[in-house]
Design a protein around this motif. Structure first.
Motif: not given
Length: 337
Positions: A19-23, A36-39, A51-58
Motif C-alpha cells: 500500500m502507498t503512503a497515500a492509501q 511517514y513518521r509512523d513507518v 518501501g519502494d519509490a515510484g509509480h508502482r511503489g509503496g
C-alpha cells in the motif's frame, strides 16, 4: 492513539499487501506526513517493513512476517458478536462454520472482552424480516452461494412477474444480497448488457455447470445494489397525489408517504396538506381507502372520483340490514321426512 494506529498499519499491510503512503493515510484518516513518521517508528521497533519509490511503489512487509496481535478493543469485540447472523448463515449452509468461528473467537478473547461480548450476545438480537413477511422457501440458496463463491455458470428455470412467466436463463453470478429477509442473486447473462437482479426464491430448477465465470474487474456489489435501489424507488413512485391528512392519518403513513407528510403544510384545523408519491392508480386507491376518514384526496381528479364512487358503494352496502342467515338446526332436532 499512536500505538493503535501503528498496529492498524501492520494489520492493513498484512491483509492487503503493498500500500502507498497515500492509501494508508486515506484508510487511517491522517496525513501522509503522519504515515511517514509512523513507518519510521515501525522501522525503529524492528518491524521488517520496506518501501519502494515510484509509480508502482509503496510499503510492504517482508514475506512471511505476520503479527499475532489483533488489537481488538471492547467495542470491536462486541461488534463482531453483534454482526453474527445465524439465520442467514444457516440458509447459506454456513451455520456450523459460523458457530465454530464464534466459539474460537470467544476462546481467544481475554476474560474482560469475553464477558462484554457475551453480554452483547445476550442483550441484542437481530431479526431482519418484517412481522408480516412470510418465510420464503429458498432450497437452491446453498447451491447459488456455492456457484457465486467458485465462479460457476448457472442454468436456471426462473419464474418472473411478466409474461412469459416461466423462462430458462443461463446466469453468471456476481454476488448475493440479503434484503429484508429475502435473498437476491446479482448475475449477468452471457453476452448480455450487464448484471440484473434475480430473486433466489423464484428459481424453480437449477443446475450448476462446470463452466467457469468471473466477476468483471471493477464491479462493486455494494455500489451496484445502492444504484439498483435508487432506480427501483424511482420506477416505483411514478405518480403524485395531493392530499389532506388528519394527525392520525399522518401517523399511519409509512415509507416515502410518511417522509412527504413531514414536509407538508399544517392547516388551521390541524390537518396536513402535502403531495405524496404513488405507485399506480390501483395502489393509490387501495392505500388511501385503508386510511378511511383520515385522508381526503384533492388531486388528481380521477383518483378522487374513484374513491368517491367506492365510498358511495360502501355507504349503500352498509345502509341496509345484512341478509338473514339461514338457521341450521342440529341433526338431532331436524324432523324426519
Amino acid at each position: 492513539m499512536k500505538s493503535s494506529r501503528l498496529l492498524s498499519i501492520l494489520l492493513l499491510l498484512q491483509t492487503r499487501g503493498r500500500m502507498t503512503a497515500a492509501q494508508l493515510a486515506a484508510e487511517l484518516e491522517v496525513s501522509v506526513r503522519t504515515v511517514y513518521r509512523d513507518v519510521e517508528a515501525l522501522h525503529t521497533a524492528g518491524v521488517p517493513l520496506y518501501g519502494d519509490a515510484g509509480h508502482r511503489g509503496g510499503y510492504e512487509l517482508l514475506a512471511g512476517y505476520r503479527t499475532r496481535l489483533t488489537g481488538l478493543s471492547a467495542g470491536e469485540a462486541e461488534a463482531l458478536f453483534l454482526t453474527a447472523l445465524p439465520g442467514p448463515a444457516a440458509e447459506l449452509g454456513l451455520g456450523p462454520a459460523v458457530a465454530g468461528a464464534r466459539l474460537k473467537l470467544r476462546a481467544a478473547l481475554p476474560p474482560a472482552l469475553r464477558e462484554q461480548a457475551d453480554r452483547m450476545s445476550r442483550r441484542f438480537h437481530l431479526d431482519a424480516p418484517g412481522w408480516y413477511a412470510r418465510d420464503d422457501d429458498v432450497p437452491f440458496l446453498p447451491a447459488v452461494a456455492d456457484a457465486v463463491w467458485r465462479g460457476r455458470v448457472l442454468d436456471v428455470h426462473y419464474r418472473r412477474w411478466t409474461a412469459p412467466t416461466d423462462v430458462e436463463r443461463r446466469l453468471e453470478p456476481y454476488g448475493l444480497v440479503l434484503k429484508a429477509g429475502r435473498w437476491y442473486v446479482v448475475a449477468a447473462r452471457p453476452g448480455g448488457s450487464g448484471p440484473r437482479t434475480y430473486r433466489v426464491d423464484q428459481i424453480l430448477r437449477l443446475t450448476v455447470t462446470d463452466e467457469e465465470c468471473a466477476v468483471p474487474d471493477g464491479f462493486d456489489l455494494a455500489a451496484y445494489w445502492r444504484e439498483y435501489q435508487r432506480d427501483f424507488h424511482a420506477r416505483l413512485h411514478r405518480g403524485e397525489a395531493l392530499v389532506r391528512l388528519s394527525p392520525r392519518g399522518v401517523s399511519r403513513l409509512t415509507g416515502a408517504a410518511r417522509a412527504a407528510a413531514g414536509s407538508g403544510t399544517v392547516e388551521p384545523d390541524g390537518w396536513t396538506r402535502t403531495v405524496v408519491p404513488v405507485e399506480s392508480a390501483d395502489d393509490a386507491h387501495d392505500r388511501f381507502l385503508a386510511l378511511g376518514a383520515d385522508v381526503e384526496v384533492l388531486a388528481p381528479p380521477e383518483l378522487r372520483a374513484r374513491l368517491a364512487a367506492t365510498a358511495r358503494l360502501l355507504a349503500e352496502r352498509y345502509a341496509a340490514e345484512p341478509p338473514a342467515r339461514p338457521v341450521i338446526l342440529p341433526e338431532s332436532q331436524q324432523s324426519s321426512p
